[in-house]
Design an enzyme around this catalytic site. Structure first.
Site, PDB file in Angstrom:
ATOM      1  N   ASP A   1      -2.887  -1.350   9.522  1.00  0.00           N
ATOM      2  CA  ASP A   1      -3.008  -1.403   8.060  1.00  0.00           C
ATOM      3  C   ASP A   1      -3.563  -2.737   7.553  1.00  0.00           C
ATOM      4  O   ASP A   1      -3.839  -2.882   6.364  1.00  0.00           O
ATOM      5  CB  ASP A   1      -1.628  -1.220   7.393  1.00  0.00           C
ATOM      6  CG  ASP A   1      -1.025   0.144   7.641  1.00  0.00           C
ATOM      7  OD1 ASP A   1      -1.777   1.080   7.978  1.00  0.00           O
ATOM      8  OD2 ASP A   1       0.204   0.280   7.489  1.00  0.00           O
TER       9      ASP A   1
ATOM     10  N   LYS B   1       0.848  -1.200   0.000  1.00  0.00           N
ATOM     11  CA  LYS B   1       0.000   0.000   0.000  1.00  0.00           C
ATOM     12  C   LYS B   1       0.878   1.244   0.000  1.00  0.00           C
ATOM     13  O   LYS B   1       2.005   1.233   0.500  1.00  0.00           O
ATOM     14  CB  LYS B   1      -0.972   0.042   1.185  1.00  0.00           C
ATOM     15  CG  LYS B   1      -0.335   0.192   2.579  1.00  0.00           C
ATOM     16  CD  LYS B   1      -0.062   1.635   2.990  1.00  0.00           C
ATOM     17  CE  LYS B   1       0.775   1.711   4.260  1.00  0.00           C
ATOM     18  NZ  LYS B   1       1.666   2.837   4.381  1.00  0.00           N
TER      19      LYS B   1
HETATM   20  P1  ATP Z   1       4.033   0.335   7.680  1.00  0.00           P
HETATM   21  O1  ATP Z   1       4.005   0.986   6.339  1.00  0.00           O
HETATM   22  O2  ATP Z   1       2.775  -0.457   8.016  1.00  0.00           O
HETATM   23  O3  ATP Z   1       4.467   1.207   8.797  1.00  0.00           O
HETATM   24  P2  ATP Z   1       6.524  -0.856   6.950  1.00  0.00           P
HETATM   25  O4  ATP Z   1       6.353  -1.147   5.497  1.00  0.00           O
HETATM   26  O5  ATP Z   1       7.305   0.366   7.294  1.00  0.00           O
HETATM   27  O6  ATP Z   1       5.101  -0.833   7.629  1.00  0.00           O
HETATM   28  P3  ATP Z   1       6.910  -3.632   7.517  1.00  0.00           P
HETATM   29  O7  ATP Z   1       7.829  -4.229   6.543  1.00  0.00           O
HETATM   30  O8  ATP Z   1       5.452  -3.833   7.324  1.00  0.00           O
HETATM   31  O9  ATP Z   1       7.210  -2.065   7.640  1.00  0.00           O
HETATM   32  O10 ATP Z   1       7.252  -4.220   8.942  1.00  0.00           O
HETATM   33  C1  ATP Z   1       7.783  -3.528  10.014  1.00  0.00           C
HETATM   34  C2  ATP Z   1       8.322  -4.534  11.024  1.00  0.00           C
HETATM   35  O11 ATP Z   1       7.362  -5.572  11.294  1.00  0.00           O
HETATM   36  C3  ATP Z   1       9.553  -5.267  10.503  1.00  0.00           C
HETATM   37  O12 ATP Z   1      10.719  -4.550  10.758  1.00  0.00           O
HETATM   38  C4  ATP Z   1       9.524  -6.570  11.305  1.00  0.00           C
HETATM   39  O13 ATP Z   1      10.189  -6.401  12.527  1.00  0.00           O
HETATM   40  C5  ATP Z   1       8.037  -6.793  11.634  1.00  0.00           C
HETATM   41  N1  ATP Z   1       7.468  -7.928  10.862  1.00  0.00           N
HETATM   42  C6  ATP Z   1       6.875  -9.009  11.363  1.00  0.00           C
HETATM   43  N2  ATP Z   1       6.465  -9.851  10.406  1.00  0.00           N
HETATM   44  C7  ATP Z   1       6.804  -9.311   9.246  1.00  0.00           C
HETATM   45  C8  ATP Z   1       6.658  -9.709   7.886  1.00  0.00           C
HETATM   46  N3  ATP Z   1       6.056 -10.843   7.528  1.00  0.00           N
HETATM   47  N4  ATP Z   1       7.144  -8.885   6.943  1.00  0.00           N
HETATM   48  C9  ATP Z   1       7.731  -7.712   7.294  1.00  0.00           C
HETATM   49  N5  ATP Z   1       7.901  -7.295   8.551  1.00  0.00           N
HETATM   50  C10 ATP Z   1       7.434  -8.075   9.538  1.00  0.00           C
END
Ligand code: ATP
Length: 317
Positions: A155, A28
């Site tokens: 989200d 997203k």
């Molecule tokens: P958002 O945009 O919702 O803030 P993001 O894209 O910045 O999220 P994500 O990759 O969704 O970050 O994940 C953040 C943290 O969630 C990761 O650093 C990790 O510690 C934890 N996590 C747990 N499971 C997962 C997964 N399947 N994929 C990614 N991160 C995960």
């Protein structure tokens, strides 16, 4: 030819799938991310417009005697595959909700970067809910899946639905944006290292306390009006992200990435969610490809991709 319905078909769907179930789930971006005041529960009040784009993770679920997770792609070797992983947490949450044993062999093929501001973890949680629901034959409606999803992260409900949707509360209260379908084209700049979402919100609070942050954007009415006009230049002028100054403050080189997008002819350059991924709006698919070439040549990030949206949420197939 359509095959005739047989009574055992319903029985089969109640019992679940015997073969593997493959689910695709999108990343997203936020077309509008209005961050309101900090609430007593530690979350900020959000007014956001989510938009699902065609960068996808794939989760395959197979029958098993326990719950296991393997992976390949983005984050392999870094992301823990234990009980902290959102895929495992989602499978357990669904099993508890539906009263079935959490037995599955799950395999994740990840293209959405870790901690990139593209909600990859939330996407994987949504994929696990949809995949296990099909594997176990629990037969939940999308609304029921979204209820389980809301307990896993702000989200996650949006990634069960996909499309373009309004998010309120801490982002978990989702309602679709009803506009005539238009495909928007994006170029996406993926950074070397992620940014932890809580630290970006904390930086925004610090900037606001110091009087160094722009006035909060508030309601997404202007963005919603721009979506209805179906003109990329109008949409570009309406995109906005209250978290952007905080992400740039923590990662000053993002200013260079955003400027490179503008030089490449982007109709708008914004940080996606909490960053550090930056997204650039293109006028069409060819424009997105040309921007991708220019941004790659500018050498301001690890990886450049093109994408379009809106796309569906987590889906079998
Ligand atoms: P958002 O945009 O919702 O803030 P993001 O894209 O910045 O999220 P994500 O990759 O969704 O970050 O994940 C953040 C943290 O969630 C990761 O650093 C990790 O510690 C934890 N996590 C747990 N499971 C997962 C997964 N399947 N994929 C990614 N991160 C995960």
């Amino acid at each position: 030819m359509t095959e005739a319905w047989r009574p055992e078909d319903d029985e089969t769907s109640r019992r679940g799938a015997t073969g593997p179930v493959k689910v695709h789930v999108p990343a997203k971006i936020n077309l509008h991310l209005g961050v309101g005041p900090l609430r007593a529960d530690g979350y900020h009040e959000l007014n956001t417009v989510y938009h699902a784009i065609s960068i996808q993770d794939e989760l395959t679920a197979r029958r098993g005697d326990t719950l296991t997770l393997t992976m390949e792609g983005e984050g392999t070797g870094v992301l823990a595959l234990d009980e902290t992983n959102l895929v495992i947490r989602a499978a357990r949450a669904l099993a508890a909700y539906a009263g079935v044993p959490a037995h599955a062999r799950l395999h994740l093929r990840k293209q959405i970067p870790l901690a990139g501001g593209l909600a990859g973890g939330s996407a994987d949680a949504a994929a696990a809910l949809v995949a296990c629901d099909a594997l176990w034959g629990t037969g939940l409606t999308r609304d029921e899946l979204a209820t389980v999803a809301a307990g896993l992260g702000s989200d996650v409900p949006f990634l069960v639905f996909g499309g373009t949707a309004l998010g309120t509360g801490r982002g978990e209260a989702v309602s679709p944006v009803l506009v005539r379908p238009t495909t928007w084209h994006w170029t996406v700049a993926i950074a070397d290292a992620g940014l932890a979402t809580p630290s970006v919100y904390a930086e925004l609070d610090r900037l606001r306390d110091a009087g160094a942050a722009p006035t909060p954007m508030g309601s997404p009415d202007r963005l919603l009006g721009a979506l209805r006009q179906r003109d990329p230049a109008v949409l570009g002028a309406a995109l906005g992200n209250d978290l952007e100054p905080a992400a740039v403050s923590l990662r000053p080189e993002l200013a260079r990435v955003l400027a490179a997008g503008r030089s490449a002819g982007a109709l708008a350059s914004i940080v996606s969610g909490s960053g550090p991924t930056c997204v650039f709006l293109a006028s069409d698919a060819g424009h997105a490809d040309r921007m991708a070439r220019d941004l790659t040549a500018a050498d301001v990030c690890r990886l450049v991709r093109t994408a379009h949206g809106p796309v569906a949420g987590a889906r079998v197939g």
